[in-house]
Write a protein that holds these residues in place. Structure first.
Motif, PDB file in Angstrom:
ATOM      1  N   GLY A 113     -11.877   2.380  -1.650  1.00  0.00           N
ATOM      2  CA  GLY A 113     -10.634   1.831  -1.131  1.00  0.00           C
ATOM      3  C   GLY A 113      -9.692   2.953  -0.725  1.00  0.00           C
ATOM      4  O   GLY A 113      -9.968   4.139  -0.910  1.00  0.00           O
ATOM      5  N   GLN A 114      -8.525   2.558  -0.225  1.00  0.00           N
ATOM      6  CA  GLN A 114      -7.591   3.532   0.326  1.00  0.00           C
ATOM      7  C   GLN A 114      -6.705   4.183  -0.735  1.00  0.00           C
ATOM      8  O   GLN A 114      -6.046   5.165  -0.444  1.00  0.00           O
ATOM      9  CB  GLN A 114      -6.696   2.862   1.389  1.00  0.00           C
ATOM     10  CG  GLN A 114      -5.453   2.164   0.852  1.00  0.00           C
ATOM     11  CD  GLN A 114      -5.766   0.872   0.116  1.00  0.00           C
ATOM     12  OE1 GLN A 114      -6.912   0.467  -0.065  1.00  0.00           O
ATOM     13  NE2 GLN A 114      -4.716   0.198  -0.343  1.00  0.00           N
ATOM     14  N   GLY A 115      -6.690   3.654  -1.936  1.00  0.00           N
ATOM     15  CA  GLY A 115      -5.873   4.236  -3.002  1.00  0.00           C
ATOM     16  C   GLY A 115      -4.510   3.586  -3.111  1.00  0.00           C
ATOM     17  O   GLY A 115      -3.919   3.144  -2.125  1.00  0.00           O
ATOM     18  N   THR A 116      -4.025   3.538  -4.339  1.00  0.00           N
ATOM     19  CA  THR A 116      -2.675   3.036  -4.608  1.00  0.00           C
ATOM     20  C   THR A 116      -2.019   3.987  -5.594  1.00  0.00           C
ATOM     21  O   THR A 116      -2.632   4.402  -6.576  1.00  0.00           O
ATOM     22  CB  THR A 116      -2.717   1.582  -5.130  1.00  0.00           C
ATOM     23  OG1 THR A 116      -1.385   1.087  -5.288  1.00  0.00           O
ATOM     24  CG2 THR A 116      -3.455   1.462  -6.448  1.00  0.00           C
ATOM     25  N   LEU A 117      -0.764   4.339  -5.331  1.00  0.00           N
ATOM     26  CA  LEU A 117      -0.083   5.374  -6.110  1.00  0.00           C
ATOM     27  C   LEU A 117       0.558   4.776  -7.359  1.00  0.00           C
ATOM     28  O   LEU A 117       1.306   3.802  -7.279  1.00  0.00           O
ATOM     29  CB  LEU A 117       0.984   6.054  -5.257  1.00  0.00           C
ATOM     30  CG  LEU A 117       1.851   7.097  -5.949  1.00  0.00           C
ATOM     31  CD1 LEU A 117       1.008   8.264  -6.446  1.00  0.00           C
ATOM     32  CD2 LEU A 117       2.939   7.592  -5.004  1.00  0.00           C
ATOM     33  N   VAL A 118       0.272   5.395  -8.482  1.00  0.00           N
ATOM     34  CA  VAL A 118       0.900   5.052  -9.753  1.00  0.00           C
ATOM     35  C   VAL A 118       1.710   6.259 -10.206  1.00  0.00           C
ATOM     36  O   VAL A 118       1.182   7.361 -10.323  1.00  0.00           O
ATOM     37  CB  VAL A 118      -0.148   4.685 -10.819  1.00  0.00           C
ATOM     38  CG1 VAL A 118       0.511   4.519 -12.180  1.00  0.00           C
ATOM     39  CG2 VAL A 118      -0.889   3.424 -10.410  1.00  0.00           C
ATOM     40  N   THR A 119       2.994   6.035 -10.445  1.00  0.00           N
ATOM     41  CA  THR A 119       3.877   7.097 -10.907  1.00  0.00           C
ATOM     42  C   THR A 119       4.495   6.675 -12.233  1.00  0.00           C
ATOM     43  O   THR A 119       5.123   5.614 -12.311  1.00  0.00           O
ATOM     44  CB  THR A 119       4.987   7.385  -9.891  1.00  0.00           C
ATOM     45  OG1 THR A 119       4.399   7.714  -8.624  1.00  0.00           O
ATOM     46  CG2 THR A 119       5.839   8.555 -10.352  1.00  0.00           C
ATOM     47  N   VAL A 120       4.295   7.494 -13.249  1.00  0.00           N
ATOM     48  CA  VAL A 120       4.826   7.195 -14.578  1.00  0.00           C
ATOM     49  C   VAL A 120       5.899   8.224 -14.897  1.00  0.00           C
ATOM     50  O   VAL A 120       5.621   9.417 -14.979  1.00  0.00           O
ATOM     51  CB  VAL A 120       3.728   7.219 -15.642  1.00  0.00           C
ATOM     52  CG1 VAL A 120       4.300   6.801 -17.002  1.00  0.00           C
ATOM     53  CG2 VAL A 120       2.581   6.296 -15.246  1.00  0.00           C
ATOM     54  N   SER A 121       7.118   7.752 -15.080  1.00  0.00           N
ATOM     55  CA  SER A 121       8.231   8.653 -15.371  1.00  0.00           C
ATOM     56  C   SER A 121       8.410   8.806 -16.876  1.00  0.00           C
ATOM     57  O   SER A 121       8.168   7.877 -17.646  1.00  0.00           O
ATOM     58  CB  SER A 121       9.509   8.119 -14.740  1.00  0.00           C
ATOM     59  OG  SER A 121       9.850   6.868 -15.307  1.00  0.00           O
TER      60      SER A 121
END
Length: 122
Positions: A113-121
């Motif tokens: 797949g194209q990827g999905t961004l996960v950002t954990v602060s």
């Protein structure tokens, strides 16, 4: 043949997200599925995999926090991510295996797949 990942976003440490990956029927039928991730400046790494029949295998770094599942009727695989940490920040990719079994080897995966961004602060 397509894989469409979704569900990424920004979350605070300790929070949860659920990623989804919708696959075309041809991709999904009798295929093992997996999630990989790639953090900035790092190599792509294995996260979790599930066989056609539901057997699962996880990277040690996510074991006990992440759960992979699939709904074969909907041609969709999920990644439930709990107790997220800043080091989980990455682009998450779903992938379809050439075979029905579990595998942590990216070379076994034919479709991505194209990827999905996960950002954990923190």
């Amino acid at each position: 043949v397509q894989l469409q990942a979704s569900g990424g976003g920004l979350v605070q440490a300790g929070g949860s997200l659920r990623l989804s990956c919708a696959a075309s029927r041809r991709t999904f039928s009798n295929n093992g599925m997996a999630w990989f991730r790639q953090a900035p400046g790092k190599e792509r790494e294995f996260v979790a995999t599930i066989s056609w029949r539901g057997a699962t295998y996880y990277a040690d770094s996510v074991k006990g926090r992440f759960t992979i599942s699939r709904d074969n009727a909907k041609n969709t695989v999920y990644l439930q991510m709990n107790s997220l940490k800043p080091e989980d920040t990455a682009v998450y990719y779903c992938a379809a295996n050439r075979y029905p079994a579990v595998s942590s080897n990216s070379g076994d995966y034919k479709y991505w797949g194209q990827g999905t961004l996960v950002t954990v602060s923190s």
